[in-house]
Design a protein around this motif. Structure first.
Motif, PDB file in Angstrom:
ATOM      1  N   ILE A  99       0.826  -1.215   0.000  1.00  0.00           N
ATOM      2  CA  ILE A  99       0.000   0.000   0.000  1.00  0.00           C
ATOM      3  C   ILE A  99       0.858   1.263   0.000  1.00  0.00           C
ATOM      4  CG2 ILE A  99      -1.732   1.331   1.279  1.00  0.00           C
ATOM      5  CD1 ILE A  99      -2.815  -1.247   0.019  1.00  0.00           C
ATOM      6  N   GLN A 102       4.498   0.580  -2.477  1.00  0.00           N
ATOM      7  CA  GLN A 102       4.111   0.008  -3.758  1.00  0.00           C
ATOM      8  C   GLN A 102       5.254  -0.760  -4.426  1.00  0.00           C
ATOM      9  OE1 GLN A 102       2.281   3.221  -5.911  1.00  0.00           O
ATOM     10  NE2 GLN A 102       0.626   3.349  -4.440  1.00  0.00           N
ATOM     11  N   PHE A 107      -3.130  -1.750  -5.719  1.00  0.00           N
ATOM     12  CA  PHE A 107      -3.765  -0.636  -4.991  1.00  0.00           C
ATOM     13  C   PHE A 107      -3.053   0.691  -5.254  1.00  0.00           C
ATOM     14  CE2 PHE A 107      -4.424  -4.494  -2.459  1.00  0.00           C
ATOM     15  CZ  PHE A 107      -5.815  -4.545  -2.440  1.00  0.00           C
ATOM     16  N   THR A 108      -2.569   0.897  -6.471  1.00  0.00           N
ATOM     17  CA  THR A 108      -1.801   2.108  -6.775  1.00  0.00           C
ATOM     18  C   THR A 108      -2.674   3.358  -6.829  1.00  0.00           C
ATOM     19  OG1 THR A 108      -1.964   1.643  -9.143  1.00  0.00           O
ATOM     20  CG2 THR A 108       0.018   0.875  -8.008  1.00  0.00           C
ATOM     21  N   ARG A 109      -3.953   3.181  -7.044  1.00  0.00           N
ATOM     22  CA  ARG A 109      -4.850   4.348  -7.130  1.00  0.00           C
ATOM     23  C   ARG A 109      -6.000   4.233  -6.158  1.00  0.00           C
ATOM     24  NH1 ARG A 109      -5.030   5.418 -13.619  1.00  0.00           N
ATOM     25  NH2 ARG A 109      -2.775   5.504 -13.843  1.00  0.00           N
ATOM     26  N   THR A 110      -5.709   3.723  -4.993  1.00  0.00           N
ATOM     27  CA  THR A 110      -6.772   3.505  -4.012  1.00  0.00           C
ATOM     28  C   THR A 110      -7.381   4.818  -3.531  1.00  0.00           C
ATOM     29  OG1 THR A 110      -7.363   2.402  -1.963  1.00  0.00           O
ATOM     30  CG2 THR A 110      -5.193   3.425  -2.028  1.00  0.00           C
ATOM     31  N   LYS A 111      -8.646   4.774  -3.284  1.00  0.00           N
ATOM     32  CA  LYS A 111      -9.368   5.926  -2.722  1.00  0.00           C
ATOM     33  C   LYS A 111      -9.841   5.610  -1.303  1.00  0.00           C
ATOM     34  CE  LYS A 111      -9.714   8.424  -6.615  1.00  0.00           C
ATOM     35  NZ  LYS A 111      -8.403   8.594  -7.134  1.00  0.00           N
ATOM     36  N   ILE A 112      -9.460   4.470  -0.777  1.00  0.00           N
ATOM     37  CA  ILE A 112      -9.855   4.087   0.571  1.00  0.00           C
ATOM     38  C   ILE A 112      -9.207   5.064   1.548  1.00  0.00           C
ATOM     39  CG2 ILE A 112      -9.741   2.264   2.316  1.00  0.00           C
ATOM     40  CD1 ILE A 112      -9.658   0.252  -0.088  1.00  0.00           C
ATOM     41  N   PHE A 115      -6.240   3.933   3.742  1.00  0.00           N
ATOM     42  CA  PHE A 115      -4.992   3.734   3.010  1.00  0.00           C
ATOM     43  C   PHE A 115      -4.368   5.073   2.606  1.00  0.00           C
ATOM     44  CE2 PHE A 115      -6.329  -0.725   1.324  1.00  0.00           C
ATOM     45  CZ  PHE A 115      -6.090  -1.257   2.572  1.00  0.00           C
ATOM     46  N   VAL A 116      -5.193   6.023   2.214  1.00  0.00           N
ATOM     47  CA  VAL A 116      -4.699   7.359   1.855  1.00  0.00           C
ATOM     48  C   VAL A 116      -4.057   8.017   3.083  1.00  0.00           C
ATOM     49  CG1 VAL A 116      -5.363   9.665   1.067  1.00  0.00           C
ATOM     50  CG2 VAL A 116      -6.302   7.640  -0.073  1.00  0.00           C
ATOM     51  N   ARG A 119      -0.680   6.439   3.822  1.00  0.00           N
ATOM     52  CA  ARG A 119       0.362   6.898   2.884  1.00  0.00           C
ATOM     53  C   ARG A 119       0.817   8.318   3.240  1.00  0.00           C
ATOM     54  NH1 ARG A 119      -0.194   5.914  -3.108  1.00  0.00           N
ATOM     55  NH2 ARG A 119       2.051   5.915  -2.868  1.00  0.00           N
TER      56      ARG A 119
END
Length: 149
Positions: A99, A102, A107-112, A115-116, A119
């Motif tokens: 996450i 990477q 999950f490179t473009r996750t909107k969760i 997770f955001v 990061r």
């Protein structure tokens, strides 16, 4: 009843591991074993593997020993402490390597939101290239402020 006790032991161990991770990251990885962790804070990776990856082996040793002593001579609570450590290690790998960094492209473009936030908090941790002045040393717990940045 015993199954519930073993589940609780595993769960409590998993939760305690976040505290162990924070303390180890701050005082060991950013302390006397900085030479193993330093390459992880460099802006450019020299290869897929880092010296920092040795910590996976170091942290697996207690879990392996607990599994061994948790089944000899018969199954006991040590096995489930080892299981809690293993499950945390698996969660750590998923969160940190997949996450956040990477290293495996998923999950490179996750909107969760969780997770955001993870990061963002980890980026703040990595803005410091040296071992001093760090912040956000944990892994799964993210302070609320990183969900609104």
């Amino acid at each position: 009843m015993i199954a519930l006790q073993y589940f609780v032991i595993t769960l409590i161990t998993f939760l305690i591991m976040e505290c162990v991770t924070w303390l180890t990251h701050k005082y060991v990885m950013h302390g006397f074993l900085w030479y193993l962790h330093e390459d992880h804070h460099q802006p450019k990776y020299l290869s897929f593997f880092e010296k920092n990856d040795l910590f996976f082996i170091i942290f697996a040793i207690p879990s392996i020993l607990l599994f061994y002593f948790g089944v000899n001579p018969q199954l006991n609570y040590l096995f489930f402490i080892g299981l809690g450590i293993l499950l945390y290690g698996m969660a750590y790998f998923f969160i940190h390597e997949i996450i956040i960094h990477q290293r495996i492209k998923m999950f490179t473009r996750t909107k969760i939101k969780y997770f955001v936030g993870l990061r963002k908090a980890h980026k703040i941790h990595h803005k410091h290239l040296g071992k001093e002045e760090g912040e956000c040393f944990g892994m799964l717990y993210v302070p609320r402020k990183y969900f609104s940045i």
